[in-house]
Write a protein that holds these residues in place. Structure first.
Motif, PDB file in Angstrom:
ATOM      1  N   PHE A  45       8.651  -2.526  -6.316  1.00 12.30           N
ATOM      2  CA  PHE A  45       7.982  -1.479  -5.654  1.00 12.30           C
ATOM      3  C   PHE A  45       8.566  -0.109  -5.805  1.00 12.30           C
ATOM      4  O   PHE A  45       9.792  -0.075  -5.572  1.00 12.30           O
ATOM      5  CB  PHE A  45       7.766  -1.813  -4.264  1.00 12.30           C
ATOM      6  N   VAL A  66      -0.685   1.641  -5.067  1.00 12.09           N
ATOM      7  CA  VAL A  66      -0.868   1.580  -3.594  1.00 12.09           C
ATOM      8  C   VAL A  66      -1.140   2.913  -3.158  1.00 12.09           C
ATOM      9  O   VAL A  66      -0.398   3.803  -3.243  1.00 12.09           O
ATOM     10  CB  VAL A  66       0.539   0.852  -3.102  1.00 12.09           C
ATOM     11  N   PHE A 114       5.189  -2.939   4.522  1.00 10.33           N
ATOM     12  CA  PHE A 114       3.992  -2.239   3.887  1.00 10.33           C
ATOM     13  C   PHE A 114       3.008  -1.686   5.208  1.00 10.33           C
ATOM     14  O   PHE A 114       2.639  -0.661   4.905  1.00 10.33           O
ATOM     15  CB  PHE A 114       3.345  -3.288   3.006  1.00 10.33           C
ATOM     16  N   TRP A 117       5.068   1.434   6.158  1.00 14.11           N
ATOM     17  CA  TRP A 117       4.693   2.297   5.197  1.00 14.11           C
ATOM     18  C   TRP A 117       3.482   2.986   4.972  1.00 14.11           C
ATOM     19  O   TRP A 117       3.227   4.123   4.828  1.00 14.11           O
ATOM     20  CB  TRP A 117       5.416   1.860   3.917  1.00 14.11           C
ATOM     21  N   THR A 123      -2.445  -2.643   3.145  1.00 15.70           N
ATOM     22  CA  THR A 123      -1.860  -3.803   2.935  1.00 15.70           C
ATOM     23  C   THR A 123      -2.657  -5.125   2.805  1.00 15.70           C
ATOM     24  O   THR A 123      -2.082  -5.772   1.981  1.00 15.70           O
ATOM     25  CB  THR A 123      -0.949  -4.137   4.273  1.00 15.70           C
ATOM     26  N   PHE A 131       2.737  -9.291  -3.461  1.00 17.46           N
ATOM     27  CA  PHE A 131       4.064  -9.589  -2.251  1.00 17.46           C
ATOM     28  C   PHE A 131       5.013 -10.636  -2.694  1.00 17.46           C
ATOM     29  O   PHE A 131       6.407 -10.525  -2.610  1.00 17.46           O
ATOM     30  CB  PHE A 131       3.334  -9.766  -1.193  1.00 17.46           C
TER      31      PHE A 131
END
Length: 153
Positions: A45, A66, A114, A117, A123, A131
């Motif tokens: 990531f 994302v 996640f 964030w 998510t 993931f």
């Protein structure tokens, strides 16, 4: 600034082309966005501020944006240095999560991070496989932990 908010297939194709051309880009540090980089045996990531491309990502097979992805082209050596440092921090964070002793704990921790964030909706939209490749667990483990979270809520 290269901003991607629609036409996801074209966005992914453009990013993969840039990575294959070894362009160095920075994930916009002023936005909640990032990129999951699928590699042959794992995923990484790259979050806000992280550098992508150049020699780092020659082996990228696929990418998954994302949030509303925004990429910047670094114009100074300091921007490049900062991007390298932040990429390293994002990788170290994933490594720390991967050291948890049980797969369920790794799965729970990456999902929690996640959500912290980004948000629960963002998510939830990301696939279990992404993931699982980030923290070294099976996709079924991510799925099981997700369902436990929803059941408890």
């Amino acid at each position: 600034m290269l901003e991607y908010s629609h036409k996801p297939k074209q966005q992914i194709a453009n990013i993969l082309t840039q990575l294959r051309e070894k362009q160095l880009l920075i994930i916009n540090p002023k936005r909640k966005n990032g990129l999951i980089l699928y590699k042959p045996y794992h995923a990484e990531f790259a979050g806000p501020g992280a550098a992508i491309g150049a020699k780092f990502d020659e082996d990228v097979l696929h990418v998954l944006p994302v949030g509303i992805l925004s990429l910047l082209i670094p114009t100074t050596s300091q921007e490049r240095i900062n991007g390298y440092k932040l990429r390293r921090q994002w990788v170290k964070l994933a490594q720390q999560i991967s050291t948890h002793s049980t797969p369920q704990k790794r799965a729970q921790t990456i999902l929690n991070q996640f959500e912290h964030w980004f948000d629960a909706e963002t998510t939830h939209q990301l696939p279990d496989e992404a993931f699982s490749l980030l923290v070294g667990v099976l996709p079924q483990t991510i799925n099981a932990v997700r369902h436990d979270i929803e059941w408890v809520s």
